[in-house]
Motif scaffolding. Structure first.
Motif, short mmCIF file in Angstrom:
data_model
loop_
_atom_site.label_atom_id
_atom_site.label_comp_id
_atom_site.label_asym_id
_atom_site.label_seq_id
_atom_site.Cartn_x
_atom_site.Cartn_y
_atom_site.Cartn_z
N GLN A 151 0.83 -1.21 0.00
CA GLN A 151 0.00 0.00 0.00
C GLN A 151 0.87 1.26 0.00
O GLN A 151 0.53 2.26 -0.65
N HIS A 152 1.99 1.24 0.72
CA HIS A 152 2.91 2.38 0.71
C HIS A 152 3.41 2.65 -0.70
O HIS A 152 3.46 3.80 -1.16
N LEU A 153 3.80 1.58 -1.39
CA LEU A 153 4.32 1.73 -2.74
C LEU A 153 3.23 2.24 -3.69
O LEU A 153 3.52 3.02 -4.62
N GLN A 154 2.00 1.83 -3.46
CA GLN A 154 0.90 2.34 -4.27
C GLN A 154 0.70 3.84 -4.05
O GLN A 154 0.49 4.60 -5.01
N VAL A 155 0.80 4.28 -2.80
CA VAL A 155 0.71 5.71 -2.50
C VAL A 155 1.85 6.47 -3.18
O VAL A 155 1.66 7.56 -3.75
N LEU A 156 3.04 5.89 -3.17
CA LEU A 156 4.22 6.56 -3.72
C LEU A 156 4.22 6.61 -5.24
O LEU A 156 5.06 7.31 -5.83
N GLN A 157 3.29 5.90 -5.89
CA GLN A 157 3.19 5.99 -7.35
C GLN A 157 2.88 7.41 -7.80
O GLN A 157 3.17 7.79 -8.94
N LYS A 158 2.32 8.20 -6.91
CA LYS A 158 2.00 9.59 -7.24
C LYS A 158 3.12 10.55 -6.87
O LYS A 158 2.98 11.77 -7.04
N SER A 159 4.23 10.02 -6.37
CA SER A 159 5.38 10.84 -5.98
C SER A 159 6.54 10.60 -6.93
O SER A 159 6.54 9.64 -7.70
N LYS A 160 7.51 11.47 -6.86
CA LYS A 160 8.74 11.31 -7.63
C LYS A 160 9.73 10.54 -6.77
O LYS A 160 10.41 11.10 -5.91
N VAL A 161 9.79 9.21 -6.94
CA VAL A 161 10.70 8.37 -6.16
C VAL A 161 12.03 8.28 -6.91
O VAL A 161 12.06 7.86 -8.07
N ILE A 162 13.11 8.67 -6.23
CA ILE A 162 14.43 8.72 -6.87
C ILE A 162 15.43 7.90 -6.06
O ILE A 162 15.25 7.69 -4.87
N PRO A 163 16.51 7.43 -6.70
CA PRO A 163 17.55 6.72 -5.95
C PRO A 163 18.31 7.67 -5.03
O PRO A 163 18.37 8.89 -5.29
N VAL A 164 18.91 7.14 -3.97
CA VAL A 164 19.67 8.01 -3.06
C VAL A 164 20.87 8.64 -3.79
O VAL A 164 21.29 9.75 -3.46
N GLN A 165 21.40 7.94 -4.79
CA GLN A 165 22.53 8.51 -5.54
C GLN A 165 22.10 9.77 -6.29
O GLN A 165 22.87 10.72 -6.42
N GLN A 166 20.85 9.77 -6.76
CA GLN A 166 20.33 10.96 -7.43
C GLN A 166 20.16 12.10 -6.43
O GLN A 166 20.48 13.26 -6.73
N LEU A 167 19.68 11.76 -5.23
CA LEU A 167 19.54 12.79 -4.20
C LEU A 167 20.90 13.35 -3.83
O LEU A 167 21.06 14.57 -3.65
#
Length: 338
Positions: free
Chosen positions: A42-58
């Motif tokens: 369910q968390h991953l489904q919620v995050l589908q609406k967010s910009k999830v990036i790798p920590v290396q990108q951050l």
């Protein structure tokens, strides 16, 4: 000065780093580190609406002062096998980048992490000796469990519901916390020796629970070339860094890095400080090793003004999707920068 700094942060793009540990249904979870498989999906489904990036990108964004507003990173500490067996398939299903921070000494051990052994013994064993006496760093630690040596049904129920920092409801919980606090700062060799004595005292038998063990070498090798799952540093022995001199810290991080880079087709240059413990020596060592980002356990938002070697994270608990969504919104709108 702090108010001025906070005001500057408020007008910056902001990112959130999420901290997971286990994807499991834990009987006891005093630190609230376990998230069920259903809730995690369910968390991953919620995050589908967010910009999830790798920590290396951050890390790159922090270096360039170009943090992507409302971006999110997923991190997992400790390298439990359930991360591979349960989290990985869902991360693949939702194409969600994530980083697993690995303490390499534990890889392939068909045994619990030491803190889980303590938890299993004191919160779950039906019968224990009444008196414990064990030497820790040259001092004798003694504790009398009295009638709590026998685990009643009521106490067993209390243990399944108890979470820190709520007051310990039983002597067993108090003993567990006391030992955890005394053992955490120890060098790995000393820690293992004390744990061995406690296990012998309790007649501890390691449960066969492969999902609760650390990852195997084969599982880690399968993760290392993954397209969107990356590995990160967590020291060799999950050392509480701030309790040790800089040369020990350097060896723990450098050897951890060397090990992982032997199996990874990329440079491993992000670390999560075990327990969130670090000091100025840790920061110096991290700079010496040219680490691009280091993650704490302090809950704070990331902005262009954040120190890349003191990046905050928010611990995710066993929330439903709706509860997680509420928390995500609350964190995104918070002023927790300092």
């Amino acid at each position: 000065m702090q108010l001025l700094k906070m005001a500057r942060h408020l007008f910056q793009p902001r990112a959130i780093v999420l901290m997971y540990h286990r994807i499991a249904d834990a009987v006891h979870d005093p630190w609230q580190l376990s998230v069920s498989l259903g809730n995690f999906e369910q968390h991953l489904q919620v995050l589908q609406k967010s910009k999830v990036i790798p920590v290396q990108q951050l890390a790159y964004d922090l270096q360039k002062k170009s943090v992507v507003h409302n971006s999110v990173c997923l991190t997992f500490d400790d390298g439990y096998a359930d991360n591979y067996l349960r989290a990985k398939p869902l991360l693949e299903k939702y194409q969600s980048p994530a980083t697993f921070f690995i303490p390499t000494e534990y890889l392939g051990q068909q045994a619990f992490f030491w803190w889980d052994e303590l938890e299993d013994i004191f919160l779950g064993y039906p019968e224990l000796p009444a008196e414990l006496s064990v030497s820790i760093r040259g001092s004798t630690f003694e504790f009398n469990l009295g009638e709590d040596k026998t685990l009643s049904n009521e106490q067993a129920h209390q243990h399944t519901r108890w979470t820190w920092p709520a007051e310990a409801p039983t002597l067993r919980c108090k003993l567990y916390l006391s030992l955890w606090e005394k053992l955490k700062p120890l060098p790995y060799g000393e820690l293992k020796a004390v744990i061995g004595k406690i296990k012998s005292w309790a007649s501890f038998k390691e449960p066969v629970d492969k999902e609760s063990y650390p990852m195997t070498l084969e599982q880690l090798a399968d993760l290392s070339p993954h397209s969107f799952i990356t590995l990160g540093l967590h020291t060799v022995t999950h050392l509480s860094l701030s309790h040790h001199p800089s040369e020990i810290q350097l060896a723990e991080i450098a050897q951890n890095k060397l090990y992982l880079e032997k199996i990874c087709p990329y440079t491993v240059n992000c670390i999560a400080y075990p327990y969130g413990d670090y000091n100025t020596d840790t920061l110096t060592v991290s700079k010496q090793l040219k680490l691009s980002a280091a993650f704490t356990t302090t809950e704070r938002i990331v902005s262009n003004l954040s120190d890349p070697l003191q990046v905050g994270r928010f611990q995710v608990r066993n929330w439903t999707g709706d509860q997680f969504k509420e928390q995500l919104t609350r964190w995104s709108n918070s002023s927790q920068f300092l």
